[in-house]
Motif scaffolding. Sequence first.
Motif, short mmCIF file in Angstrom:
data_model
loop_
_atom_site.label_atom_id
_atom_site.label_comp_id
_atom_site.label_asym_id
_atom_site.label_seq_id
_atom_site.Cartn_x
_atom_site.Cartn_y
_atom_site.Cartn_z
N CYS A 1 0.87 -1.18 0.00
CA CYS A 1 0.00 0.00 0.00
C CYS A 1 0.91 1.23 0.00
CB CYS A 1 -0.90 -0.02 1.24
SG CYS A 1 -1.91 1.45 1.39
N ARG B 1 3.92 -1.92 -7.50
CA ARG B 1 3.24 -0.70 -7.05
C ARG B 1 3.74 -0.30 -5.66
NH1 ARG B 1 -2.25 0.20 -4.51
NH2 ARG B 1 -0.92 1.12 -2.93
N LYS C 1 0.36 9.47 0.52
CA LYS C 1 -0.89 8.78 0.86
C LYS C 1 -1.98 9.77 1.25
CE LYS C 1 -1.18 5.03 0.81
NZ LYS C 1 -1.45 4.19 -0.39
N HIS D 1 -8.79 -2.79 -2.06
CA HIS D 1 -9.57 -1.67 -1.52
C HIS D 1 -11.06 -1.93 -1.56
CE1 HIS D 1 -5.58 0.07 -2.06
NE2 HIS D 1 -5.90 0.78 -0.99
N GLU E 1 -2.59 -5.43 -3.10
CA GLU E 1 -1.54 -4.94 -2.21
C GLU E 1 -0.83 -6.10 -1.52
OE1 GLU E 1 -3.19 -0.52 -1.01
OE2 GLU E 1 -3.48 -2.16 0.41
N ASP F 1 -3.27 0.35 5.66
CA ASP F 1 -4.05 -0.78 5.12
C ASP F 1 -3.52 -2.16 5.53
OD1 ASP F 1 -5.76 1.03 4.02
OD2 ASP F 1 -5.11 0.76 1.94
N GLN G 1 -5.70 -5.53 4.91
CA GLN G 1 -6.00 -6.09 3.59
C GLN G 1 -4.79 -6.60 2.83
OE1 GLN G 1 -7.83 -2.46 2.35
NE2 GLN G 1 -6.20 -1.90 0.93
MN MN Z 1 -3.98 1.04 0.23
#
Ligand code: MN
Length: 362
Positions: free
Chosen positions: A27, A52, A57, A205, A231, A242, A245
């Motif tokens: 993330c 990525r 953020k 997300h 992610e 995050d 997740q």
């Molecule tokens: Mn994220």
Amino acid sequence: MQTENKTMKQLMQEKWTKRPLIISGPCSAETEEQVIETATRLAKTGKVDVLRAGIWKPRTKPGLFEGIGAKGLSWMAQAKKITGMPTTVEVATAKHVEDALHFDTDMLWIGARTTVNPFSVQEVADALRGVDVPVLIKNPINPDLELWTGAIERIQKAGIKQVGMIHRGFSNYGNTEYRNAPMWHLPIEMKRRFPEMILICDPSHICGNRTNLQSISQKSIDLDFDGVMIESHIDPDNAWSDAKQQITPERLSEMLDALIWRSEATDKQEFITALATLREQINHVDDELLALIAQRMKIADKIGEYKRANNITILQTNRWNDILQKAINKGDKLGLSQDFITKYFDAVHLESINHQNKVMNS
Ligand code: MN
Ligand code: PEP
């Protein structure tokens, strides 16, 4: 550097047309070690096309980790050098674009909180004028397809040729099963509007947890999406953003293995014939349904005439509740969900009211 750049550009070009396109990484970029180890372990799976990381953020509330800033870009460049993976980061301002390009980022994406704001999208678009870099645009946080479409148009108008979409779900009030409701009909409509444009799903997300990642990814594949952005983190539970997740690169690899990739078309004759027959049947049923609905509206017109003659209101709530409840019960026995029956009858009822309104006020 020149030849290396060119090679990376060609590689990115290949990735852009590869299906499925798999994008993964943390993330947020947190430390140099975390970025490099994540990238190395992702590269080891042999399944990830683009790395990525969030550098800046956009956090809902102040005081949370707001990204490591431009120094994270040099870690991404380093990770690329080690693994050979092209990189992508989120940009929200002209300065972000300038910094990301300065560090040879291979692809950019516009986040959901930026797509909602035409001023920001235009600022990014202006910074991209004359630049040759692929750009993915996430859906806005609210379910507004015109904003999403508008952002795509702004970036295209700036001369960017490779524009794609990321579906990351839509925010909603109150607790639901998903962090961001998928509302699949919206990306499906975007596919209709932009049939040639690549469409990636971001299950991370949408889910907000690890449990549903696999099923949401599979659903997007079944809807003919072009890839996923998921992610991943070397230590998900301790991620700076995050945490709930994210999954490890190894877990990602297992998940990707378990997904069933399907293609939109085949040249197998048996399948083509069977599908054509079934589609023909569906066309017949749809024609009959339409004729029946038209018949229902003619009856509504007649009722409207009686109501006008006797000065009775169009809406009679008891009668409507009765119809709906009976339909829900019947639908249940027929395997039709309450949600569908309610939406369908609401639509039919509204059309019926409009018909009666015309009759009574003509
Ligand atoms: Mn994220
Ligand atoms: C992200 O990808 O980390 C991110 C911030 O996503 P979104 O813009 O979809 O919230």
